[in-house]
Design a protein around this motif. Sequence first.
Motif, PDB file in Angstrom:
ATOM      1  N   SER A 168       0.844  -1.189   0.000  1.00 43.92           N
ATOM      2  CA  SER A 168       0.000   0.000   0.000  1.00 43.92           C
ATOM      3  C   SER A 168       0.884   1.246   0.000  1.00 43.92           C
ATOM      4  N   ILE A 169       0.245   2.414  -0.104  1.00 41.20           N
ATOM      5  CA  ILE A 169       0.997   3.657  -0.020  1.00 41.20           C
ATOM      6  C   ILE A 169       1.396   3.892   1.437  1.00 41.20           C
ATOM      7  N   LEU A 170       2.298   4.805   1.668  1.00 38.59           N
ATOM      8  CA  LEU A 170       2.816   5.051   3.008  1.00 38.59           C
ATOM      9  C   LEU A 170       1.805   5.808   3.858  1.00 38.59           C
ATOM     10  N   ALA A 171       1.912   5.623   5.182  1.00 36.64           N
ATOM     11  CA  ALA A 171       0.956   6.253   6.092  1.00 36.64           C
ATOM     12  C   ALA A 171       1.604   6.482   7.445  1.00 36.64           C
ATOM     13  N   GLY A 172       1.059   7.453   8.179  1.00 41.87           N
ATOM     14  CA  GLY A 172       1.551   7.701   9.524  1.00 41.87           C
ATOM     15  C   GLY A 172       0.718   8.759  10.228  1.00 41.87           C
ATOM     16  N   PHE A 173       0.823   8.794  11.544  1.00 43.88           N
ATOM     17  CA  PHE A 173       0.057   9.748  12.334  1.00 43.88           C
ATOM     18  C   PHE A 173       0.752  11.104  12.393  1.00 43.88           C
ATOM     19  N   VAL A 174      -0.065  12.149  12.465  1.00 45.82           N
ATOM     20  CA  VAL A 174       0.439  13.510  12.608  1.00 45.82           C
ATOM     21  C   VAL A 174       0.866  13.714  14.062  1.00 45.82           C
ATOM     22  N   GLU A 175       2.042  14.301  14.265  1.00 45.16           N
ATOM     23  CA  GLU A 175       2.532  14.560  15.608  1.00 45.16           C
ATOM     24  C   GLU A 175       2.089  15.942  16.100  1.00 45.16           C
ATOM     25  N   SER A 176       2.257  16.193  17.374  1.00 46.49           N
ATOM     26  CA  SER A 176       1.848  17.461  17.979  1.00 46.49           C
ATOM     27  C   SER A 176       2.515  18.640  17.271  1.00 46.49           C
ATOM     28  N   ALA A 177       1.723  19.684  17.009  1.00 45.12           N
ATOM     29  CA  ALA A 177       2.191  20.944  16.410  1.00 45.12           C
ATOM     30  C   ALA A 177       2.746  20.766  15.001  1.00 45.12           C
ATOM     31  N   LEU A 180      -0.290  18.900   8.299  1.00 45.98           N
ATOM     32  CA  LEU A 180      -0.462  17.654   7.551  1.00 45.98           C
ATOM     33  C   LEU A 180       0.684  17.473   6.559  1.00 45.98           C
ATOM     34  N   GLU A 181       1.080  18.560   5.913  1.00 40.50           N
ATOM     35  CA  GLU A 181       2.162  18.484   4.915  1.00 40.50           C
ATOM     36  C   GLU A 181       3.486  18.118   5.567  1.00 40.50           C
ATOM     37  N   GLN A 182       3.763  18.708   6.721  1.00 36.40           N
ATOM     38  CA  GLN A 182       5.005  18.381   7.432  1.00 36.40           C
ATOM     39  C   GLN A 182       5.020  16.912   7.854  1.00 36.40           C
ATOM     40  N   ALA A 183       3.862  16.418   8.300  1.00 39.58           N
ATOM     41  CA  ALA A 183       3.781  15.013   8.697  1.00 39.58           C
ATOM     42  C   ALA A 183       4.034  14.095   7.511  1.00 39.58           C
ATOM     43  N   ALA A 184       3.494  14.448   6.343  1.00 45.11           N
ATOM     44  CA  ALA A 184       3.691  13.626   5.148  1.00 45.11           C
ATOM     45  C   ALA A 184       5.173  13.550   4.775  1.00 45.11           C
ATOM     46  N   VAL A 185       5.834  14.690   4.764  1.00 41.77           N
ATOM     47  CA  VAL A 185       7.261  14.721   4.425  1.00 41.77           C
ATOM     48  C   VAL A 185       8.065  13.914   5.439  1.00 41.77           C
ATOM     49  N   ARG A 186       7.785  14.090   6.719  1.00 43.44           N
ATOM     50  CA  ARG A 186       8.527  13.381   7.766  1.00 43.44           C
ATOM     51  C   ARG A 186       8.305  11.872   7.689  1.00 43.44           C
ATOM     52  N   GLU A 187       7.045  11.441   7.533  1.00 45.67           N
ATOM     53  CA  GLU A 187       6.751  10.008   7.517  1.00 45.67           C
ATOM     54  C   GLU A 187       7.460   9.292   6.368  1.00 45.67           C
ATOM     55  N   VAL A 188       7.462   9.901   5.186  1.00 45.56           N
ATOM     56  CA  VAL A 188       8.126   9.263   4.044  1.00 45.56           C
ATOM     57  C   VAL A 188       9.626   9.164   4.291  1.00 45.56           C
ATOM     58  N   ALA A 189      10.212  10.237   4.828  1.00 42.51           N
ATOM     59  CA  ALA A 189      11.646  10.224   5.117  1.00 42.51           C
ATOM     60  C   ALA A 189      11.989   9.182   6.182  1.00 42.51           C
ATOM     61  N   GLU A 190      11.153   9.070   7.219  1.00 38.66           N
ATOM     62  CA  GLU A 190      11.424   8.120   8.296  1.00 38.66           C
ATOM     63  C   GLU A 190      11.239   6.683   7.838  1.00 38.66           C
TER      64      GLU A 190
END
Length: 268
Positions: A168-177, A180-190
């Motif tokens: 499937s495509i990548l997924a992850g939860f949004v962290e505090s503060a 949505l865009e920052q979470a997407a970039v971080r999750e893919v990198a991690e």
Amino acid sequence: MIRHSLPHNKTGLGYWYVVSQGKLFLPNDSELPRPQTLQQLELALDGTEMLCQIGEVDQLPCYLLQYQDRPEPEDHWHSARQFLMYGEQHFEHAARACQVALFLQTHKFCGQCGSSMHLVNWELAALCHKCGHRCYPRINPCVLIAVVNSQNQLLLARSARHKTGFFSILAGFVESAETLEQAAVREVAEEVGVVITNLRYAGSQPWPFPHSLMTAFIADYQSGELRCQPEEIEEAHWFDLDKLPDVPGEVTLSGRIIQQLVKANDRK
């Protein structure tokens, strides 16, 4: 608007989403949920069950009926995912029923002072009369990211929870503060060590996991070599859009985004 603490009307027609311990009652899992009265439900009720109106389908009310103990037989109780086969409207209300039931179940006592909580009359909120602490149903935003490279290939991954061959495509939860865009970039990198750019919003879907709101993005690959995050991603690969492996169906948001990309590729 969600209305709670309704009186039991045994003769009014509606769609009933009966929840107990996170599962929904469905006496026949091959039959579309049908309008019926409270009296017609195949359950023994004593009138003390919490009743909420959580929406409408076909101009008929949709109700959450909260059961404290799950009665037998066990095979009549299902996760909200079972309702995906009945269409988006029924799944949406099944997901909402599970999330509201969990809120009611887990907010009987104040998390600040330990006193009893009381439901607010005019909204779905729990209030502590002793210290004034007020709680609302929690929503956990989650991002889905479909990454496409310059060769028009789609990045798909398999987590340890998925069966071999299912991606499937990548997924992850949004962290505090985080946005949505920052979470997407971080999750893919991690998760896979890749840098992405040019994010485009692609849709959303409520998901009872148990409080999730899925938000999807399509992004372009910018740089980096695939490097799977240990204990999170078993394998990740670039796939041609006309040669995809086993992927989620279109009833899920991830499957919908994948098929959107496939159809766009077919038109080229």
